[in-house]
Write a protein that holds these residues in place. Structure first.
Motif, PDB file in Angstrom:
ATOM      1  N   VAL A  28      -4.305   6.715  -4.506  1.00  0.00           N
ATOM      2  CA  VAL A  28      -3.408   5.627  -5.232  1.00  0.00           C
ATOM      3  C   VAL A  28      -4.336   4.590  -6.056  1.00  0.00           C
ATOM      4  O   VAL A  28      -5.170   4.065  -5.576  1.00  0.00           O
ATOM      5  N   GLU A  29      -3.722   4.425  -7.236  1.00  0.00           N
ATOM      6  CA  GLU A  29      -4.415   3.602  -8.286  1.00  0.00           C
ATOM      7  C   GLU A  29      -3.681   2.359  -8.289  1.00  0.00           C
ATOM      8  O   GLU A  29      -2.577   2.463  -8.137  1.00  0.00           O
ATOM      9  N   GLN A  30      -4.546   1.216  -8.645  1.00  0.00           N
ATOM     10  CA  GLN A  30      -3.879   0.148  -8.980  1.00  0.00           C
ATOM     11  C   GLN A  30      -2.555   0.154  -9.672  1.00  0.00           C
ATOM     12  O   GLN A  30      -1.499  -0.340  -9.742  1.00  0.00           O
ATOM     13  N   SER A  31      -2.520   0.886 -10.886  1.00  0.00           N
ATOM     14  CA  SER A  31      -1.772   0.936 -11.977  1.00  0.00           C
ATOM     15  C   SER A  31      -0.290   1.521 -11.206  1.00  0.00           C
ATOM     16  O   SER A  31       0.771   1.378 -11.862  1.00  0.00           O
ATOM     17  N   GLN A  32      -0.434   2.143 -10.201  1.00  0.00           N
ATOM     18  CA  GLN A  32       0.766   2.904  -9.521  1.00  0.00           C
ATOM     19  C   GLN A  32       1.573   1.840  -8.510  1.00  0.00           C
ATOM     20  O   GLN A  32       2.576   2.138  -7.954  1.00  0.00           O
ATOM     21  N   ALA A  33       0.985   0.609  -8.163  1.00  0.00           N
ATOM     22  CA  ALA A  33       1.484  -0.359  -7.353  1.00  0.00           C
ATOM     23  C   ALA A  33       2.940  -0.334  -7.446  1.00  0.00           C
ATOM     24  O   ALA A  33       3.594  -0.458  -6.214  1.00  0.00           O
ATOM     25  N   GLN A  34       3.471  -0.703  -8.500  1.00  0.00           N
ATOM     26  CA  GLN A  34       4.907  -0.754  -8.523  1.00  0.00           C
ATOM     27  C   GLN A  34       5.745   0.067  -8.943  1.00  0.00           C
ATOM     28  O   GLN A  34       6.907   0.209  -9.226  1.00  0.00           O
ATOM     29  N   GLY A  46       4.840  -1.369  -1.396  1.00  0.00           N
ATOM     30  CA  GLY A  46       5.763  -1.592  -0.281  1.00  0.00           C
ATOM     31  C   GLY A  46       5.378  -0.180   0.692  1.00  0.00           C
ATOM     32  O   GLY A  46       5.326  -0.386   1.963  1.00  0.00           O
ATOM     33  N   LEU A  47       5.322   0.974   0.287  1.00  0.00           N
ATOM     34  CA  LEU A  47       5.085   2.045   1.107  1.00  0.00           C
ATOM     35  C   LEU A  47       3.673   2.037   1.773  1.00  0.00           C
ATOM     36  O   LEU A  47       3.680   2.407   2.881  1.00  0.00           O
ATOM     37  N   LEU A  48       2.761   1.693   1.103  1.00  0.00           N
ATOM     38  CA  LEU A  48       1.438   1.509   1.476  1.00  0.00           C
ATOM     39  C   LEU A  48       1.553   0.283   2.818  1.00  0.00           C
ATOM     40  O   LEU A  48       1.005   0.600   3.840  1.00  0.00           O
ATOM     41  N   ASN A  49       2.192  -0.766   2.650  1.00  0.00           N
ATOM     42  CA  ASN A  49       2.248  -1.729   3.731  1.00  0.00           C
ATOM     43  C   ASN A  49       3.140  -1.185   4.777  1.00  0.00           C
ATOM     44  O   ASN A  49       2.567  -1.595   6.006  1.00  0.00           O
ATOM     45  N   HIS A  50       4.117  -0.186   4.576  1.00  0.00           N
ATOM     46  CA  HIS A  50       4.886   0.350   5.803  1.00  0.00           C
ATOM     47  C   HIS A  50       4.027   1.444   6.614  1.00  0.00           C
ATOM     48  O   HIS A  50       3.949   1.140   7.674  1.00  0.00           O
ATOM     49  N   LEU A  51       3.072   2.038   5.807  1.00  0.00           N
ATOM     50  CA  LEU A  51       2.195   2.858   6.519  1.00  0.00           C
ATOM     51  C   LEU A  51       1.123   1.979   7.356  1.00  0.00           C
ATOM     52  O   LEU A  51       0.802   2.465   8.274  1.00  0.00           O
ATOM     53  N   PRO A  82      -2.001  -7.850  -3.179  1.00  0.00           N
ATOM     54  CA  PRO A  82      -1.825  -7.116  -4.560  1.00  0.00           C
ATOM     55  C   PRO A  82      -2.818  -6.250  -4.744  1.00  0.00           C
ATOM     56  O   PRO A  82      -2.447  -5.154  -5.608  1.00  0.00           O
ATOM     57  N   ASP A  83      -3.856  -6.242  -4.212  1.00  0.00           N
ATOM     58  CA  ASP A  83      -5.083  -5.340  -4.628  1.00  0.00           C
ATOM     59  C   ASP A  83      -4.916  -3.781  -3.746  1.00  0.00           C
ATOM     60  O   ASP A  83      -4.992  -3.814  -2.380  1.00  0.00           O
ATOM     61  N   VAL A  84      -4.630  -2.795  -4.483  1.00  0.00           N
ATOM     62  CA  VAL A  84      -4.635  -1.600  -3.701  1.00  0.00           C
ATOM     63  C   VAL A  84      -5.670  -1.151  -2.892  1.00  0.00           C
ATOM     64  O   VAL A  84      -5.665  -0.372  -1.939  1.00  0.00           O
ATOM     65  N   ALA A  85      -6.790  -1.431  -3.677  1.00  0.00           N
ATOM     66  CA  ALA A  85      -8.254  -0.939  -2.903  1.00  0.00           C
ATOM     67  C   ALA A  85      -8.208  -1.580  -1.686  1.00  0.00           C
ATOM     68  O   ALA A  85      -8.782  -0.971  -0.699  1.00  0.00           O
ATOM     69  N   ASP A 139       6.311  11.107   0.988  1.00  0.00           N
ATOM     70  CA  ASP A 139       6.818  10.109  -0.085  1.00  0.00           C
ATOM     71  C   ASP A 139       5.541   9.871  -1.049  1.00  0.00           C
ATOM     72  O   ASP A 139       6.144   9.410  -2.148  1.00  0.00           O
ATOM     73  N   LEU A 140       4.430   9.230  -0.443  1.00  0.00           N
ATOM     74  CA  LEU A 140       3.453   8.780  -1.253  1.00  0.00           C
ATOM     75  C   LEU A 140       2.979   9.597  -2.316  1.00  0.00           C
ATOM     76  O   LEU A 140       2.419   9.269  -3.212  1.00  0.00           O
ATOM     77  N   ALA A 141       2.725  10.732  -1.655  1.00  0.00           N
ATOM     78  CA  ALA A 141       2.206  11.831  -2.665  1.00  0.00           C
ATOM     79  C   ALA A 141       3.170  12.061  -3.651  1.00  0.00           C
ATOM     80  O   ALA A 141       2.731  12.539  -4.798  1.00  0.00           O
ATOM     81  N   LYS A 142       4.283  12.215  -3.409  1.00  0.00           N
ATOM     82  CA  LYS A 142       5.328  12.517  -4.387  1.00  0.00           C
ATOM     83  C   LYS A 142       5.567  11.526  -5.395  1.00  0.00           C
ATOM     84  O   LYS A 142       5.472  11.458  -6.666  1.00  0.00           O
ATOM     85  N   ALA A 143       5.437  10.083  -5.048  1.00  0.00           N
ATOM     86  CA  ALA A 143       5.609   8.965  -5.881  1.00  0.00           C
ATOM     87  C   ALA A 143       4.334   8.817  -6.671  1.00  0.00           C
ATOM     88  O   ALA A 143       4.396   8.358  -7.807  1.00  0.00           O
ATOM     89  N   THR A 144       3.240   9.272  -6.470  1.00  0.00           N
ATOM     90  CA  THR A 144       2.028   9.064  -7.343  1.00  0.00           C
ATOM     91  C   THR A 144       1.549  10.522  -7.727  1.00  0.00           C
ATOM     92  O   THR A 144       0.254  10.496  -8.192  1.00  0.00           O
TER      93      THR A 144
END
Length: 201
Positions: A28-34, A46-51, A82-85, A139-144
């Motif tokens: 997952v890249e930072q540019s994909q966060a939103q 949000g999905l990362l936070n859920h996981l 906010p930092d995806v990393a 879901d995350l794979a589909k979104a990214t």
């Protein structure tokens, strides 16, 4: 539904499930966060936070001290990060912790009192976490824009558990799983599972 003698080891099932989820999370890249996800109420962050929150909840249950986290929401102790990393690192660290602590003798034998679900067997929480990570990994794979192929054996097991135990129906009644989507009878088992969970395959 699988009987107790047929039930796979919960720790190994989670380990097998998250082999793929770990790879998806790591890319997952930072540019994909939103960016939007198949879960309409959550963006990628949000999905990362859920996981992450699901793993935090499971780790707390194993330790006998469940946190006040709602696993059905994008809820985790990293919610304002906010930092995806940082989120990616947290996911991998928590997963290692859950797998290690869950492997300890007797770790899944207890019953814990959870803030939102009452008393639950830790083993049941572990299985629920596995199914949640499995579906939301898709879901995350589909979104990214990543490969959404799921392990065929796990598809069969998760679909059987969801349909036999009525977990998805309970989720629909609670409002956090969408209506089942109709797909052709000759659809693949994976597509049937995804559609059953309210997603467009």
């Amino acid at each position: 539904m699988a009987t107790a003698s047929e039930m796979p080891d919960p720790v190994e099932m989670l380990r097998k499930t998250t082999l793929r989820v770990k790879e998806v999370v790591a890319k997952v890249e930072q540019s994909q966060a939103q960016d939007p996800t198949p879960c309409s109420e959550w963006d990628v962050r949000g999905l990362l936070n859920h996981l992450i929150g699901g793993l935090e909840f499971t780790a707390g249950c194993i330790a006998g001290n469940p946190p006040n986290i709602r696993p059905s929401e994008a809820d985790s102790s990293y919610l304002d990060e906010p930092d995806v990393a940082v989120l990616v690192g947290a996911y991998h660290s928590l997963l290692d912790r859950v797998l290690q602590s869950g492997s300890e003798p007797g770790a899944l034998d207890g019953i814990v009192s959870t803030p939102n679900f009452g008393e639950m067997p830790v083993s049941q929480i572990f299985v629920g976490t596995t199914m949640d990570q499995f579906i939301h990994g898709w879901d995350l794979a589909k979104a990214t824009g990543q490969d959404t192929t799921l392990d065929a054996d796990l598809v069969e097991f998760v679909y059987g558990m969801l349909t036999s135990a009525g977990f998805a129906d309970m989720g629909r009644q609670a409002g956090f799983i969408g209506p089942e989507i109709t797909v052709p009878d000759n659809s693949t088992p994976q597509d049937k599972l995804i559609a059953y969970m309210g997603r467009q395959p």
